[in-house]
Design a protein around this motif. Structure first.
Motif, short mmCIF file in Angstrom:
data_model
loop_
_atom_site.label_atom_id
_atom_site.label_comp_id
_atom_site.label_asym_id
_atom_site.label_seq_id
_atom_site.Cartn_x
_atom_site.Cartn_y
_atom_site.Cartn_z
N THR A 199 6.79 12.43 0.21
CA THR A 199 6.00 11.43 -0.51
C THR A 199 5.99 11.75 -2.00
O THR A 199 5.95 12.91 -2.40
CB THR A 199 4.54 11.36 0.00
N ILE A 200 6.03 10.68 -2.81
CA ILE A 200 5.91 10.79 -4.27
C ILE A 200 4.87 9.78 -4.71
O ILE A 200 4.98 8.59 -4.41
CB ILE A 200 7.24 10.48 -4.98
N ASP A 201 3.84 10.25 -5.41
CA ASP A 201 2.83 9.37 -5.99
C ASP A 201 2.70 9.71 -7.47
O ASP A 201 2.15 10.74 -7.84
CB ASP A 201 1.49 9.55 -5.28
N LEU A 202 3.23 8.82 -8.32
CA LEU A 202 3.15 8.97 -9.77
C LEU A 202 2.42 7.78 -10.37
O LEU A 202 2.75 7.31 -11.47
CB LEU A 202 4.55 9.10 -10.38
N LYS A 234 7.01 19.04 -0.24
CA LYS A 234 7.05 17.82 0.56
C LYS A 234 6.23 16.69 -0.05
O LYS A 234 6.59 15.52 0.09
CB LYS A 234 6.55 18.10 1.98
N HIS A 235 5.13 17.03 -0.70
CA HIS A 235 4.23 16.01 -1.22
C HIS A 235 3.94 16.26 -2.70
O HIS A 235 3.38 17.30 -3.06
CB HIS A 235 2.92 16.00 -0.43
N SER A 275 18.64 8.87 -2.91
CA SER A 275 19.39 9.90 -2.20
C SER A 275 18.49 10.92 -1.51
O SER A 275 18.98 11.81 -0.81
CB SER A 275 20.33 10.63 -3.17
N LEU A 276 17.16 10.79 -1.72
CA LEU A 276 16.23 11.69 -1.04
C LEU A 276 16.23 11.37 0.45
O LEU A 276 15.78 10.30 0.86
CB LEU A 276 14.83 11.56 -1.63
N PRO A 277 16.70 12.27 1.29
CA PRO A 277 16.95 11.94 2.70
C PRO A 277 15.71 11.72 3.54
O PRO A 277 15.76 11.02 4.55
CB PRO A 277 17.75 13.14 3.20
N ASN A 278 14.59 12.34 3.15
CA ASN A 278 13.39 12.29 3.98
C ASN A 278 12.25 11.50 3.37
O ASN A 278 11.16 11.45 3.97
CB ASN A 278 12.92 13.73 4.27
N LEU A 279 12.44 10.92 2.20
CA LEU A 279 11.35 10.25 1.50
C LEU A 279 10.84 9.06 2.33
O LEU A 279 11.60 8.17 2.69
CB LEU A 279 11.81 9.76 0.12
N SER A 280 9.54 9.07 2.61
CA SER A 280 8.94 7.99 3.41
C SER A 280 8.01 7.10 2.60
O SER A 280 7.74 5.97 3.01
CB SER A 280 8.16 8.58 4.59
N ASP A 281 7.54 7.59 1.45
CA ASP A 281 6.59 6.79 0.68
C ASP A 281 6.73 7.12 -0.81
O ASP A 281 6.73 8.30 -1.19
CB ASP A 281 5.16 7.07 1.14
N ILE A 282 6.83 6.06 -1.63
CA ILE A 282 6.88 6.24 -3.08
C ILE A 282 5.91 5.26 -3.73
O ILE A 282 5.94 4.06 -3.44
CB ILE A 282 8.31 6.08 -3.62
N THR A 283 5.03 5.78 -4.58
CA THR A 283 4.01 4.97 -5.24
C THR A 283 4.11 5.19 -6.75
O THR A 283 3.97 6.32 -7.23
CB THR A 283 2.60 5.36 -4.76
N GLY A 293 7.02 3.08 2.86
CA GLY A 293 6.07 2.49 1.92
C GLY A 293 6.60 2.54 0.51
O GLY A 293 7.10 3.57 0.05
N TRP A 294 6.49 1.39 -0.19
CA TRP A 294 6.99 1.30 -1.57
C TRP A 294 6.01 0.47 -2.38
O TRP A 294 5.82 -0.71 -2.14
CB TRP A 294 8.38 0.66 -1.58
N ARG A 295 5.37 1.13 -3.35
CA ARG A 295 4.36 0.47 -4.19
C ARG A 295 4.73 0.69 -5.65
O ARG A 295 4.73 1.82 -6.13
CB ARG A 295 2.97 1.05 -3.91
N ILE A 296 5.00 -0.41 -6.35
CA ILE A 296 5.36 -0.32 -7.76
C ILE A 296 4.78 -1.50 -8.53
O ILE A 296 5.40 -2.09 -9.41
CB ILE A 296 6.89 -0.18 -7.93
#
Length: 334
Positions: free
Chosen positions: A149-152, A124-125, A167-175, A197-200
Motif C-alpha cells: 500500500t502507498i498513501d501519499l 510493505k506499507h 511494475s510493483l508486483p504486489n501493490l494493492s492500494d494507492i492513494t 484500490g485507486w484514489r487520486i
C-alpha cells in the motif's frame, strides 16, 4: 580485600544489567537516535534515550517484531509535533527491517521524499499524508518491490504520475488524493497485477482515461475532481468486482446507456460531467447500491423505478438534459 571485590562486582552488575536486559537491536537504536537528531530533537521524542530500551513502551511510535527489530514507525500529530520545518530524515532508511512507515498530520514536514527509502527492502506499507512534502511522486518507489500500500494523500506533491509504479508486483492500494499531480494517466497503469484500490481525487490530472485500464478489476476507484475527459466506460463491466466508482467533477463524455455495471456496485458518482444517453442498464438490479449521483450531466430518458433506486431522491438526478419520471417530474407524452 574481600569487601572491595564484592563492591566492584556489585557496581559492575548495576552497569551491566540494563545492557543485558536491553532487547532493541543496537543498529536500530542508533538509527532512531539519529532520526531524532535529524528532526531537531523534538520534545515529543524526549523519551527516546540512549539509556533505555527502544523496544519498550517508553519509545512512542515504535514497535519491535519478535526478533526485536524495529518493524513499525508511526509518527503523527497524536504523539508528535515539530516546532520547526524539517525534511523526512534520510536515516529512516537504516531501519532495514521496517514493515510499515507512517508519517501523518505533521505540517512542518517539508521537502521531497528521500531516495534512501529504496533501502527499505522489506517495506510493505508506506503512508506520508497531511504534511507539506513536495516534489514528484517518486519513480524510485517502484524499486521497493515489497510494497502493498502507498498513501501519499493531502500533501503538496506535483508533477506527472510515474509509469514505473505499475511494475510493483504486489501493490494493492494507492492513494494520492488532494495533491497537485498533473498530466495524463499513464497507459502502463493498466498493467497493475494486483491493484484493488485507486484514489487520486482532487488533483490536476488531464487527458483521456487510457483504454488499458479496462484490464483492471478494482474494488474502489476515485478519479473525481480532476480535468479528465472522454470515455470512462473502461472502468465498468459486469465481470468486475468494483464496489465504488467516483468520477465527479471532470469533463468526461460518453454514452452511459451502453455501460454495463458491476454486479456488486455500492456507490456510483458520475455527477458534474458531460455524460449523455440514458441511465446505465441494470441499476434496479443492484441490491447493494447505497450511493448514486448522476446530476449535472446531459442524460435523457425515463428514470428506472424500483429496487435500490427507491433510496434516492431528486438530488441524485437533477440538472440533466431531459431525465424524467419519479423522483423528477413525469415524462412528457408526445
Amino acid at each position: 580485600m574481600e569487601n572491595t571485590i564484592l563492591l566492584i562486582l556489585f557496581l559492575a552488575s548495576c552497569v551491566l544489567t540494563p545492557a543485558l536486559s536491553e532487547l532493541c537491536n543496537p543498529q536500530d537504536k542508533q538509527a532512531l537516535l539519529q532520526i531524532k537528531k535529524e528532526l531537531g530533537n523534538p520534545t515529543a521524542l524526549s523519551s527516546w534515550l540512549p539509556t533505555t530500551d527502544c523496544c519498550s513502551p517508553t519509545w512512542p511510535g515504535i514497535l519491535c517484531d519478535p526478533t526485536f527489530r524495529i518493524f513499525l514507525m508511526e509518527l503523527s500529530d497524536y504523539n508528535f509535533n515539530l516546532s520547526q520545518a524539517h525534511s523526512i530524515p534520510p536515516s529512516i532508511a537504516n531501519l532495514t527491517y521496517l514493515d510499515s512507515l507512517s508519517l501523518t498530520r505533521i505540517p512542518n514536514l517539508i521537502g521531497p521524499i528521500p531516495s534512501t527509502l529504496t533501502r527499505l527492502t522489506r517495506l510493505k506499507h508506506l503512508t506520508i499524508s497531511h504534511t507539506n512534502i513536495s516534489g514528484n511522486v517518486p519513480h524510485f518507489l517502484s524499486k521497493i518491490k515489497t510494497l502493498l500500500t502507498i498513501d501519499l494523500s493531502n500533501n503538496n506533491l506535483s508533477g506527472n504520475l510515474s509509469p514505473s509504479l505499475s511494475s510493483l508486483p504486489n501493490l494493492s492500494d494507492i492513494t494520492l488524493n488532494n495533491n497537485r499531480i498533473s498530466g495524463p494517466i499513464p497507459d502502463s497503469f493498466g498493467s497493475f497485477a494486483n491493484l484493488l484500490g485507486w484514489r487520486i481525487s482532487r488533483n490536476r490530472l488531464s487527458g483521456k482515461i487510457p483504454a488499458t485500464l479496462a484490464k483492471l478489476n478494482l474494488a474502489f476507484v476515485d478519479l473525481s475532481q480532476n480535468m479528465l475527459e472522454g470515455d470512462a466506460s473502461v472502468l465498468f463491466g459486469t465481470w468486475k468486482h468494483t464496489r465504488y466508482i467516483f468520477l465527479s467533477k471532470n469533463s468526461l463524455a460518453f454514452d452511459s446507456g451502453k455501460v454495463r455495471l458491476p454486479k456488486k456496485l455500492e456507490g456510483l458518482d458520475i455527477s458534474r460531467n458531460r455524460i449523455y444517453g440514458r441511465l446505465p442498464q441494470g441499476l434496479t438490479a443492484l441490491k447493494s447500491l447505497r450511493w448514486l449521483k448522476v446530476s449535472f450531466n446531459n442524460l435523457c430518458g425515463e428514470i428506472p423505478q424500483g429496487g435500490s433506486l427507491r433510496r434516492f431522491n431528486a438530488s441524485s438526478y437533477v440538472y440533466n438534459k431531459c431525465l424524467c419520471a419519479s423522483p423528477l417530474p413525469p415524462c412528457k407524452a408526445y
